[in-house]
Enzyme design. Structure first.
Site, PDB file in Angstrom:
ATOM      1  CE  LYS A   1    -103.889 146.382  -0.886  1.00 42.46           C
ATOM      2  NZ  LYS A   1    -104.704 147.612  -0.789  1.00 42.46           N
TER       3      LYS A   1
ATOM      4  CD  GLN B   1    -106.192 149.648   2.165  1.00 40.09           C
ATOM      5  OE1 GLN B   1    -105.252 149.324   1.455  1.00 40.09           O
ATOM      6  NE2 GLN B   1    -107.331 148.997   2.157  1.00 40.09           N
TER       7      GLN B   1
ATOM      8  CG  ASP C   1    -105.871 150.784  -5.501  1.00 40.22           C
ATOM      9  OD1 ASP C   1    -105.690 149.550  -5.492  1.00 40.22           O
ATOM     10  OD2 ASP C   1    -105.841 151.482  -4.473  1.00 40.22           O
TER      11      ASP C   1
END
Length: 280
Positions: free
Chosen positions: A45, A89, A112
């Site tokens: 990422k 995460q 997200d």
């Protein structure tokens, strides 16, 4: 085959242009512990963000961090005006409340798309931040000009990350959507009716050729590491029947990070508009 790598490159090129126009755009990630797979995802990422001009803040937190300390880090990133996107995460280590961590992220920075506010906006058909993988699927369908309105779409999998969001996006695009899952009786009864089939259950080869209608569009989200290599949820033999199909790897996977970057730009643009319209 639907080339996710090529489309992801196109999306990233557009993101790079948008970042150059917007100026400083920031993405922060929070990783607790030292899980090897999560470390790989985070590094991918950040590398992708750097390539399009997004500056990144890589927060690595110890495995024994407390829930309150984790929430303090998230609150700090929420308050940082140089950061436009924040993602925590998953999975978090045992003992930490992942739902509470997601809830702590500012919905305006929730790139997200997991926050209940953004999930609710998707449910209501209103603008918000949507999980990257479902967005990537919709971009692939659009790129290959797959008709959606009025078509029969079947989604296998009901996760909050892929299954439910893609079902809502397809419904928003006027498909007639059936959502299947682990408790669905006679799965082939439903999949053979699908003109658009999305498999997102993480079970290698669960969709066989006899479960797919001739000429269907098949999106394979699953990816499992086996002795034979990386395998999707869809048996490769399905390609003989499908009009369009995503490969594994190289299909949906590359689109996920590309759309995460696109979400970061979207969040940055929305935050700048909000600040510009705020009274002095």
């Amino acid at each position: 085959m639907m080339d996710g790598k090529a489309l992801a490159a196109k999306v990233r090129a557009q993101v790079a242009e948008d970042v150059a126009e917007l100026g400083d755009v920031g993405l922060a990630t929070v990783l607790v512990g030292d899980d090897p797979a999560s470390d790989v995802y985070i590094r991918h990422k950040h590398r992708a963000a750097s390539q399009v001009g997004i500056h990144s803040d890589d927060r690595r937190l110890p495995l024994d961090i407390s829930q309150d300390e984790l929430l303090d880090v998230i609150a700090e990133l929420n308050a940082d005006d140089s950061i436009d996107g924040v993602l925590v995460q998953s999975p978090l280590p045992r003992g930490l409340d992942e739902a509470a961590a997601i809830l702590a992220v500012d919905p305006a920075k929730d790139v997200d798309g997991f926050h209940p506010v953004n999930a609710g906006l998707l449910y209501l058909g209103r603008p918000g931040l949507v999980p990257a993988t479902p967005l990537g699927i919709m971009r692939l369908l659009d790129e290959y000009r797959v008709p959606i309105a009025g078509r029969r779409a079947v989604v296998i999998g009901r996760s909050n990350i892929v299954g439910k969001p893609i079902a809502h996006l397809l419904l928003r695009a006027n498909a007639t959507v059936t959502l299947c899952h682990s408790q669905t009786i006679d799965l082939p009864r439903w999949t053979t009716d699908a003109e658009i089939l999305v498999a997102a259950v993480g079970m290698p080869g669960i969709v066989s050729a006899d479960m797919v209608e001739l000429g269907a569009t098949v999106i394979d989200v699953g990816i499992s590491r086996t002795e034979a290599g990386l395998i999707g949820d869809v048996n490769p033999s399905v390609a003989k029947k499908a009009e369009f199909m995503t490969p594994v790897p190289g299909g949906v996977g590359p689109m996920t990070i590309a759309m995460l970057l696109s979400n970061t730009v979207k969040a940055a643009r929305a935050r700048r508009q909000l600040l510009a319209n705020r009274p002095d």
